[in-house]
Design a protein around this motif. Structure first.
Motif, PDB file in Angstrom:
ATOM      1  N   TYR A 395       8.328  -9.073  -5.003  1.00 57.47           N
ATOM      2  CA  TYR A 395       6.993  -8.517  -5.235  1.00 57.47           C
ATOM      3  C   TYR A 395       6.293  -9.243  -6.383  1.00 57.47           C
ATOM      4  O   TYR A 395       5.123  -9.639  -6.276  1.00 57.47           O
ATOM      5  CB  TYR A 395       7.119  -7.026  -5.521  1.00 57.47           C
ATOM      6  CG  TYR A 395       5.917  -6.416  -6.209  1.00 57.47           C
ATOM      7  CD1 TYR A 395       4.656  -6.408  -5.609  1.00 57.47           C
ATOM      8  CD2 TYR A 395       6.042  -5.837  -7.476  1.00 57.47           C
ATOM      9  CE1 TYR A 395       3.552  -5.842  -6.254  1.00 57.47           C
ATOM     10  CE2 TYR A 395       4.955  -5.272  -8.122  1.00 57.47           C
ATOM     11  CZ  TYR A 395       3.708  -5.286  -7.509  1.00 57.47           C
ATOM     12  OH  TYR A 395       2.625  -4.739  -8.129  1.00 57.47           O
ATOM     13  N   GLU A 399       5.734 -12.369  -2.756  1.00 59.27           N
ATOM     14  CA  GLU A 399       6.337 -12.353  -1.420  1.00 59.27           C
ATOM     15  C   GLU A 399       6.303 -10.907  -0.902  1.00 59.27           C
ATOM     16  O   GLU A 399       7.332 -10.247  -0.761  1.00 59.27           O
ATOM     17  CB  GLU A 399       7.770 -12.875  -1.483  1.00 59.27           C
ATOM     18  CG  GLU A 399       7.904 -14.319  -1.919  1.00 59.27           C
ATOM     19  CD  GLU A 399       7.715 -15.270  -0.744  1.00 59.27           C
ATOM     20  OE1 GLU A 399       7.606 -14.792   0.400  1.00 59.27           O
ATOM     21  OE2 GLU A 399       7.667 -16.487  -0.986  1.00 59.27           O
ATOM     22  N   TYR A 400       5.095 -10.431  -0.562  1.00 57.99           N
ATOM     23  CA  TYR A 400       4.912  -9.018  -0.258  1.00 57.99           C
ATOM     24  C   TYR A 400       5.591  -8.614   1.047  1.00 57.99           C
ATOM     25  O   TYR A 400       6.271  -7.580   1.109  1.00 57.99           O
ATOM     26  CB  TYR A 400       3.425  -8.679  -0.214  1.00 57.99           C
ATOM     27  CG  TYR A 400       2.698  -9.044  -1.491  1.00 57.99           C
ATOM     28  CD1 TYR A 400       3.137  -8.567  -2.730  1.00 57.99           C
ATOM     29  CD2 TYR A 400       1.571  -9.862  -1.472  1.00 57.99           C
ATOM     30  CE1 TYR A 400       2.484  -8.892  -3.905  1.00 57.99           C
ATOM     31  CE2 TYR A 400       0.906 -10.202  -2.642  1.00 57.99           C
ATOM     32  CZ  TYR A 400       1.371  -9.720  -3.851  1.00 57.99           C
ATOM     33  OH  TYR A 400       0.725 -10.053  -5.010  1.00 57.99           O
ATOM     34  N   ARG A 401       5.397  -9.362   2.096  1.00 60.47           N
ATOM     35  CA  ARG A 401       5.979  -9.011   3.392  1.00 60.47           C
ATOM     36  C   ARG A 401       7.501  -8.978   3.321  1.00 60.47           C
ATOM     37  O   ARG A 401       8.148  -8.088   3.870  1.00 60.47           O
ATOM     38  CB  ARG A 401       5.529 -10.010   4.453  1.00 60.47           C
ATOM     39  CG  ARG A 401       4.024 -10.101   4.652  1.00 60.47           C
ATOM     40  CD  ARG A 401       3.487  -8.873   5.331  1.00 60.47           C
ATOM     41  NE  ARG A 401       2.033  -8.954   5.550  1.00 60.47           N
ATOM     42  CZ  ARG A 401       1.287  -7.965   6.025  1.00 60.47           C
ATOM     43  NH1 ARG A 401       1.864  -6.803   6.328  1.00 60.47           N
ATOM     44  NH2 ARG A 401      -0.010  -8.125   6.187  1.00 60.47           N
ATOM     45  N   ARG A 402       8.053  -9.953   2.664  1.00 59.02           N
ATOM     46  CA  ARG A 402       9.511 -10.021   2.569  1.00 59.02           C
ATOM     47  C   ARG A 402      10.054  -8.881   1.702  1.00 59.02           C
ATOM     48  O   ARG A 402      11.129  -8.332   1.977  1.00 59.02           O
ATOM     49  CB  ARG A 402       9.935 -11.373   2.002  1.00 59.02           C
ATOM     50  CG  ARG A 402      11.141 -11.950   2.712  1.00 59.02           C
ATOM     51  CD  ARG A 402      11.442 -13.335   2.235  1.00 59.02           C
ATOM     52  NE  ARG A 402      10.743 -14.352   2.958  1.00 59.02           N
ATOM     53  CZ  ARG A 402      11.007 -14.690   4.207  1.00 59.02           C
ATOM     54  NH1 ARG A 402      11.932 -14.046   4.877  1.00 59.02           N
ATOM     55  NH2 ARG A 402      10.338 -15.647   4.796  1.00 59.02           N
ATOM     56  N   LEU A 404       8.689  -5.865   1.459  1.00 59.84           N
ATOM     57  CA  LEU A 404       8.642  -4.669   2.303  1.00 59.84           C
ATOM     58  C   LEU A 404       9.759  -4.672   3.333  1.00 59.84           C
ATOM     59  O   LEU A 404      10.307  -3.618   3.682  1.00 59.84           O
ATOM     60  CB  LEU A 404       7.282  -4.586   3.007  1.00 59.84           C
ATOM     61  CG  LEU A 404       6.085  -4.226   2.117  1.00 59.84           C
ATOM     62  CD1 LEU A 404       4.794  -4.308   2.908  1.00 59.84           C
ATOM     63  CD2 LEU A 404       6.259  -2.822   1.536  1.00 59.84           C
ATOM     64  N   GLY A 405      10.132  -5.874   3.807  1.00 56.36           N
ATOM     65  CA  GLY A 405      11.217  -5.963   4.775  1.00 56.36           C
ATOM     66  C   GLY A 405      12.536  -5.441   4.229  1.00 56.36           C
ATOM     67  O   GLY A 405      13.312  -4.803   4.947  1.00 56.36           O
ATOM     68  N   LYS A 408      12.479  -1.564   4.244  1.00 55.73           N
ATOM     69  CA  LYS A 408      12.165  -0.943   5.529  1.00 55.73           C
ATOM     70  C   LYS A 408      13.151   0.189   5.834  1.00 55.73           C
ATOM     71  O   LYS A 408      14.367   0.025   5.726  1.00 55.73           O
ATOM     72  CB  LYS A 408      12.214  -2.000   6.624  1.00 55.73           C
ATOM     73  CG  LYS A 408      11.818  -1.488   7.992  1.00 55.73           C
ATOM     74  CD  LYS A 408      11.869  -2.631   9.000  1.00 55.73           C
ATOM     75  CE  LYS A 408      11.493  -2.146  10.395  1.00 55.73           C
ATOM     76  NZ  LYS A 408      11.572  -3.244  11.391  1.00 55.73           N
ATOM     77  N   LEU A 431       2.085  -2.404  -1.208  1.00 60.07           N
ATOM     78  CA  LEU A 431       1.000  -2.148  -0.251  1.00 60.07           C
ATOM     79  C   LEU A 431      -0.359  -2.077  -0.942  1.00 60.07           C
ATOM     80  O   LEU A 431      -1.350  -2.631  -0.440  1.00 60.07           O
ATOM     81  CB  LEU A 431       1.276  -0.843   0.495  1.00 60.07           C
ATOM     82  CG  LEU A 431       2.449  -0.902   1.489  1.00 60.07           C
ATOM     83  CD1 LEU A 431       2.870   0.498   1.899  1.00 60.07           C
ATOM     84  CD2 LEU A 431       2.039  -1.719   2.721  1.00 60.07           C
ATOM     85  N   LEU A 435      -1.313  -5.889  -0.857  1.00 58.08           N
ATOM     86  CA  LEU A 435      -1.958  -5.970   0.466  1.00 58.08           C
ATOM     87  C   LEU A 435      -3.204  -5.113   0.582  1.00 58.08           C
ATOM     88  O   LEU A 435      -3.870  -5.122   1.639  1.00 58.08           O
ATOM     89  CB  LEU A 435      -0.936  -5.542   1.536  1.00 58.08           C
ATOM     90  CG  LEU A 435       0.368  -6.370   1.568  1.00 58.08           C
ATOM     91  CD1 LEU A 435       1.333  -5.802   2.590  1.00 58.08           C
ATOM     92  CD2 LEU A 435       0.073  -7.827   1.872  1.00 58.08           C
TER      93      LEU A 435
END
Length: 485
Positions: A395, A399-402, A404-405, A408, A431, A435
């Motif tokens: 974060y 690397e926001y998507r990673r 959150l992954g 999950k 988020l 994002l």
């Protein structure tokens, strides 16, 4: 002949295996015992030849300034002062004569200690006690005997062949005198020091640098004589005699230090091995023989030889003994990444991610996750604390998507974990701050507010919800301080 290490070009070799014909430097042989000059070849396990500092010694002509500084350390200065100045104040009687002779022998003994000390790799003078200890005066007597023998040879040549042959003999003796001094210092034998075969062998093994040194010594002797003559002619006796004695002793120490260094520089050619002693100590030597250093050297050599499977096997074996060794994890990570072994990276992913999290290396973490997800798209960490640490690192890197992954379905995977509140507050920050998905961020915060009522972070959720409602970046509330009445 000077050699570089086979595995580290440009690094001087210290060991040579005659069986494998490979030269090794100290980095390749951390477990070798340099004090005992004992080391086993990493390839064939045979005893190797120790080369000492032969391959890294600076040519003597590049150290002229160091030679001239040598007599001005405290110990040699005291030796010079005692041995050359004290006789000047002694009475001219039998006692004074005996003391003067003993001091002369002490100075001569110290000069030979300088040769041996330098040849052994010590670039600083021997201590004062060496000159005045009760042993070692034999070398001074031997040198006087050598002078007597050489003088007798010149006299015999003159008796047999007249002045011309005597002059030729004297020229040869003067040329061979430095070699004779070096042989006497090494062999401690008058016979060896006057043996023409020994002298010719030493000169031939050193080669042309011997004659270059001889030229320096001639110039040094002439300079010493000129300086002493100047002092005797231009100063009063009370000053000129001590000054002349001081200059003579100083130049003598310089000369003998140069001879010792020539032995040190050409030790390989002369058949012995010594190393620079100024930086080495027993503690360092013991540390250098640590098993971990030996393993590092083996891995390095295997990689450079192209034996990647063996290097990988060595690292994995080490990790079985020390599962959390960061250095071994780094070696494995770099080797597996370079070889593109994604399945092996997947196998060691949890430990590698923990190592990367300790280093706060989000870039490496992203590369590792990309490689792991290529063979396992559903990859998830089984350690909730590690998952939060890695997600927070990603974060902060953006690397926001990673991030959150990794978080999950955290509440399904770890429903009773104390990391649930930190995980979903972090998800809300990703988020919202990363994002700008305020509704989803609010949903995560509401979940924490309902499910994690006993967690210490629960009291901060209200502040986060207010910030999300205003679509402001989610920041931790400021600490409040109050003073008691």
């Amino acid at each position: 002949m000077k050699h570089d290490c086979h595995y580290h070009p440009g690094e001087p070799a210290k060991w040579h295996c005659s069986e494998c014909q490979i030269h090794y430097c100290t980095r390749c042989m951390p477990d070798a015992d340099t004090h005992r000059k004992h080391g086993l070849c990493p390839k064939c396990s045979r005893v190797m030849r120790y080369l000492g500092a032969a391959t890294e010694a600076v040519p003597f002509w590049n150290r002229l300034s160091a030679f001239f500084r040598y007599p001005f350390y405290l110990d040699p200065l005291l030796v010079i002062a005692i041995c050359t100045l004290v006789p000047l104040v002694l009475s001219a009687n039998l006692v004074g004569l005996v003391i003067s002779l003993l001091l002369f022998l002490a100075l001569l003994k110290y000069t030979y200690a300088v040769i041996n000390h330098t040849a052994d790799g010590h670039m600083k003078p021997p201590p004062l006690a060496v000159a005045f200890s009760g042993e070692g005066f034999g070398i001074a007597i031997q040198q006087l005997l050598v002078f007597v023998v050489l003088g007798a040879l010149i006299g015999a040549a003159g008796f047999v062949g007249g002045p011309v042959l005597a002059f030729v003999a004297m020229a040869l003796v003067v040329l061979a005198l430095p070699a004779s001094i070096m042989v006497l210092a090494m062999e401690r034998s008058v016979g060896a020091a006057v043996n023409p075969l020994n002298l010719m062998m030493l000169i031939s093994r050193i080669g042309w640098p011997y004659f270059l040194l001889y030229g320096y010594l001639v110039l040094l002797t002439l300079a010493s004589g000129a300086a002493q003559e100047f002092a005797l002619q231009h100063f009063d006796p009370w000053l000129s005699l001590p000054l002349a004695g001081f200059l003579n002793s100083t130049f003598t120490l310089i000369l003998f230090h140069m001879l010792g260094y020539l032995l040190f520089q050409y030790q390989e050619e002369l058949g012995f091995a010594s190393d620079l002693q100024e930086s080495a100590g027993p503690e360092q030597d013991a540390a250098s023989r640590d098993r971990g250093n030996r393993l590092d050297a083996d891995i390095d050599m295997d990689i450079k030889d192209g034996n990647y499977d063996r290097a990988e096997s060595l690292i994995k074996s080490a990790l079985k003994r020390e599962p959390d060794n960061g250095h071994r994890l780094e070696q494995l990570y770099r080797l597996l990444t370079a070889r593109g072994k994604q399945r092996e990276l997947r196998r060691y992913a949890p430990r590698l991610l923990a190592w990367l999290a300790d280093r706060n290396d989000a870039a490496g973490m992203g590369e590792l996750l990309a490689a792991v997800e290529a063979v396992d798209p559903q990859f998830q960490l089984d350690d909730p604390e590690l998952a939060v640490r890695c997600a927070r690192c990603l974060y902060h890197r953006g690397e926001y998507r990673r991030a959150l992954g990794l978080l999950k379905e955290f509440h399904k995977r770890f429903p009773d974990s104390q990391q649930l509140a930190p995980a979903y507050i972090l998800a809300a920050q990703v988020l919202a701050n990363g994002l700008e998905q305020w509704e989803k961020a609010t949903a995560f915060l509401m979940f924490v507010q309902k499910r994690c009522t006993s967690h210490p972070l629960h009291q901060q959720v209200t502040d986060y919800l207010q910030q999300a409602a205003r679509q402001e970046p989610l920041k931790e509330p400021r600490a409040r301080f109050s003073l008691g009445d």
